[in-house]
Design an enzyme around this catalytic site. Structure first.
Site, PDB file in Angstrom:
ATOM      1  N   ASP A 118       0.837  -1.203   0.000  1.00 10.71           N
ATOM      2  CA  ASP A 118       0.000   0.000   0.000  1.00 10.71           C
ATOM      3  C   ASP A 118       0.874   1.256   0.000  1.00 10.71           C
ATOM      4  O   ASP A 118       1.900   1.308   0.691  1.00 10.71           O
ATOM      5  CB  ASP A 118      -0.883  -0.025   1.257  1.00 10.71           C
ATOM      6  N   GLU A 135       1.813  -0.401  -4.959  1.00 10.89           N
ATOM      7  CA  GLU A 135       0.876   0.658  -5.356  1.00 10.89           C
ATOM      8  C   GLU A 135       1.702   1.933  -5.522  1.00 10.89           C
ATOM      9  O   GLU A 135       1.823   2.740  -4.619  1.00 10.89           O
ATOM     10  CB  GLU A 135      -0.203   0.857  -4.277  1.00 10.89           C
TER      11      GLU A 135
HETATM   12  O1  TEU Z   1      -4.385   4.318  -1.524  1.00  3.68           O
HETATM   13  C1  TEU Z   1      -3.514   5.403  -1.631  1.00  3.68           C
HETATM   14  C2  TEU Z   1      -4.248   6.503  -2.288  1.00  3.68           C
HETATM   15  O2  TEU Z   1      -5.153   7.086  -1.760  1.00  3.68           O
HETATM   16  C3  TEU Z   1      -3.863   6.804  -3.630  1.00  3.68           C
HETATM   17  O3  TEU Z   1      -4.813   6.333  -4.553  1.00  3.68           O
HETATM   18  C4  TEU Z   1      -3.665   8.264  -3.694  1.00  3.68           C
HETATM   19  O4  TEU Z   1      -4.821   8.845  -4.222  1.00  3.68           O
HETATM   20  C5  TEU Z   1      -2.461   8.616  -4.487  1.00  3.68           C
HETATM   21  O5  TEU Z   1      -1.357   8.161  -3.762  1.00  3.68           O
HETATM   22  C6  TEU Z   1      -2.364  10.105  -4.694  1.00  3.68           C
HETATM   23  O6  TEU Z   1      -1.110  10.459  -5.113  1.00  3.68           O
HETATM   24  C7  TEU Z   1      -4.151   3.328  -0.598  1.00  3.68           C
HETATM   25  C8  TEU Z   1      -5.335   2.400  -0.550  1.00  3.68           C
HETATM   26  O7  TEU Z   1      -5.502   1.815  -1.813  1.00  3.68           O
HETATM   27  C9  TEU Z   1      -6.532   3.164  -0.086  1.00  3.68           C
HETATM   28  O8  TEU Z   1      -7.696   2.399  -0.093  1.00  3.68           O
HETATM   29  C10 TEU Z   1      -6.252   3.665   1.308  1.00  3.68           C
HETATM   30  O9  TEU Z   1      -7.304   4.492   1.728  1.00  3.68           O
HETATM   31  C11 TEU Z   1      -4.959   4.459   1.359  1.00  3.68           C
HETATM   32  O10 TEU Z   1      -3.897   3.810   0.704  1.00  3.68           O
HETATM   33  C12 TEU Z   1      -4.524   4.636   2.790  1.00  3.68           C
HETATM   34  O11 TEU Z   1      -4.071   3.415   3.302  1.00  3.68           O
END
Ligand code: TEU
Length: 588
Positions: free
Chosen positions: A249, A310
């Site tokens: 994550d 991610e």
């Molecule tokens: O998501 C991270 C997140 O919010 C990204 O999509 C973010 O918008 C991006 O980094 C912007 O630059 C993860 C999970 O997938 C999400 O469900 C969680 O809420 C979040 O982390 C916090 O753990």
């Protein structure tokens, strides 16, 4: 005339004209185990280079105990469904002990299962059953932050400024008179400031702590050795239990630029897209040695374990840096997910991805849907078909039929590209985003944190419909209602309803996944664009396998005398014409 399962009519095309590519499910070789075969190593045939990974948002997948919330036993009961669908692995979103402020992404104990979802014994049983069916299991590692209820954070609050307990998190003094101004102006991704002030043990207003997400999700300080050691132990804990790997994550976010410099404010305050990928909260150099260390841990296991990140970064080369040979095995391709339904944009993303991944010897990991983003069946039916910001995108008019048609075509594109592919639960049912959830039902912290301006991500997390009929549509036993309400008509989109429909999206996915599993050309890395009219993506893989996606507004004539494998329009348009928003796989 009786339709056939490919979405073609018998008079148009043979269902499958290629020897060895029968659209049967993997149940025929269900005895395969995940511990055998040459696809284990890091070489070009490693399983993760071509895997189809099915994402399970555990709260919303299947509820075995009838409390309205999905659970481990629910997943276990549906493993045969996943085997028949034809996926190689599942990724389960966080199932750890948690106050569930952010659906489990606020972890209070990384080594135990939340009682809402089950027990460690349930987890062991799930792992054993999945492996017996040839399905690998990835968990979700959440290293950027913990829950504020985690014992580490409680100890940090009880400790003094400068204490070892506080050093696990990012505590700073405030600025301004009395320290009542946050250390800088960084925003939280969920809206509002990224800093919250604590009350010191003596009752006085105290330091501030950093939280990229909700205040209940304090960010860890990855320059503190105790944090690194603790996560190495957590990773080993699950690998020792037989878990095949992790989705990581916020994998581009753990280290910060600790100079904490202010950056110009982003254009849309309060938005979930507020933090740019080049913000000092993201993509810092310290991440690469960390992933090399984790990869070394993963490689000590037999078979080696796998890490998928991610990764949100500002450029394709920066993404590829995370998947160099001794770092992560894969990184989700969010530029592909964000691309508009536009031939130039899709083609550019594919070209950039293939070039940058090839340069480091990595396999792309394609993705169109996940638990954070508006589902393709809705997004592709909007005037703006990409993802900008939920504030701008939500509530636009949607042409549902067009969106679904393009989502089905997008699936054939996703599954035909070289590399791994990710499928988010319900994507195989063509589920739309549920955009009219009652305000009182919303659970995503984004809703409150944005001052009730952004509804958030609940609309792609509505519990799955398994059976036709009224809610809960087989999500759980009995009549108990799921944690998010299912809209009217959800049962008609169910697995049960679609399994008997030869034109359904489920049938399309099953068929495409079976072809992908069996066609040798789809396993390798070969890829070449073919000449095509404006607005059409047309490419070839090994063994003559071809994919055509009609992104134009005009019908496209499939090459004469070709052998159709599968097409996304259903019922198929007559003859050789592929309508706008449709895709096909064929052999010349
Ligand atoms: O998501 C991270 C997140 O919010 C990204 O999509 C973010 O918008 C991006 O980094 C912007 O630059 C993860 C999970 O997938 C999400 O469900 C969680 O809420 C979040 O982390 C916090 O753990």
């Amino acid at each position: 005339m009786e339709p056939t399962p490919s979405g073609t009519r018998p008079s148009d095309r043979p269902l499958v004209a290629v020897e060895g590519i029968a659209p049967s499910s993997r149940s025929s070789n269900a005895s395969s185990t995940v511990d055998a075969g040459p696809a284990q190593g890091p070489g070009p045939t490693a399983w993760w280079r071509r895997a189809v990974v099915y994402q399970i948002y555990i709260r919303s997948f299947a509820d075995a105990d009838g409390d309205g919330i999905g659970d481990v036993e629910g997943i276990r009961g549906r493993l045969p469904y996943l085997r028949d669908l034809g996926v190689d692995a599942i990724w389960i979103t966080p199932w750890y002990r948690s106050p569930m402020v952010d659906g489990g992404y606020d972890v209070a104990d990384h080594e135990d299962i939340d009682p809402l979802f089950g027990t460690l014994a349930d987890a062991d049983a799930l792992l054993a059953d999945a492996h017996a069916l040839g399905i690998r299991v990835l968990l979700d590692l959440v290293p950027n932050h913990t829950s504020a209820a985690h014992p580490w954070f409680r100890a940090a609050l009880a400790g003094n400024p400068g204490s070892a307990e506080r050093s696990r998190y990012v505590f700073r003094d405030g600025t301004g008179p009395g320290g009542d101004v946050p250390p800088n102006g960084w925003p939280s991704i969920f809206g509002g400031p990224a800093w919250t002030r604590v009350t010191e043990p003596d009752g006085t207003p105290g330091q501030w702590y950093l939280h990229t997400f909700d205040p209940q999700q304090p960010d860890l300080d990855w320059e503190t050795p105790a944090v690194l050691d603790a996560f190495a132990a957590i990773i080993r804990h699950w690998f020792d239990r037989g878990v095949d790997g992790f989705r990581v994550d916020v994998a581009s976010g753990m280290f910060k630029d600790y100079r904490l410099a202010d950056v110009p404010p982003a254009p849309a305050p309060g938005s979930i897209r507020y933090i740019a990928a080049d913000h000092p909260l993201m993509d810092q150099p310290g991440l690469h040695p960390l992933y090399r260390a984790w990869r070394a841990i993963a490689d000590t296991y037999e078979p080696p374990r796998v890490l998928l990140g991610e990764v949100h970064v500002s450029a394709p080369e920066r993404l590829a840096a995370y998947v160099r040979g001794d770092e992560l095995h894969g990184a989700f391709n969010f530029p592909f997910l964000r691309a508009t339904w536009d031939v130039g944009r899709l083609r550019d993303v594919i070209d950039e991805t293939l070039a940058t991944h090839h340069a480091v010897g990595a396999a792309p990991s394609w993705v169109l849907n996940c638990h954070d983003e508006t589902r393709t069946a809705t997004r592709y039916g909007r005037p703006f078909t990409g993802i900008r910001d939920r504030l701008l995108d939500d509530g636009q008019s949607v042409d549902a039929a067009l969106g679904l048609a393009r989502a089905r075509a997008g699936a054939l594109l996703l599954l035909a590209l070289p590399g791994a592919a990710n499928v988010y639960q319900g994507e195989e049912l063509g589920l739309p985003e549920v955009e009219d959830l009652p305000v009182g039902a919303l659970r995503d912290p984004v809703w409150e944190r944005s001052g009730r301006t952004i509804r958030g991500r609940d609309g792609c997390r509505v519990p799955l419909p398994w059976t036709d009929g009224a809610p809960p549509c087989g999500f759980g036993p009995g009549d108990g209602q799921p944690w998010l309400p299912q809209p009217a008509g959800w049962g008609a989109r169910s697995v049960e309803a679609q399994a008997r429909d030869p034109f359904s999206t489920l049938t399309l996915y099953r068929h495409a996944l079976a072809i992908r599993r069996r066609h040798p050309g789809l396993g390798g890395t070969a890829f070449a664009w073919l000449p095509s009219p404006d607005g059409v993506l047309h490419f070839e893989r090994d063994g003559g396998f071809r994919c055509v996606v009609n992104v134009s507004g005009e019908p496209f004539a499939l090459p004469h005398r070709s052998s159709l494998l599968v097409r996304s329009d259903a019922p198929a348009a007559p003859g050789d014409l592929l309508p706008p928003g449709a895709a096909a796989w064929y052999l010349p």
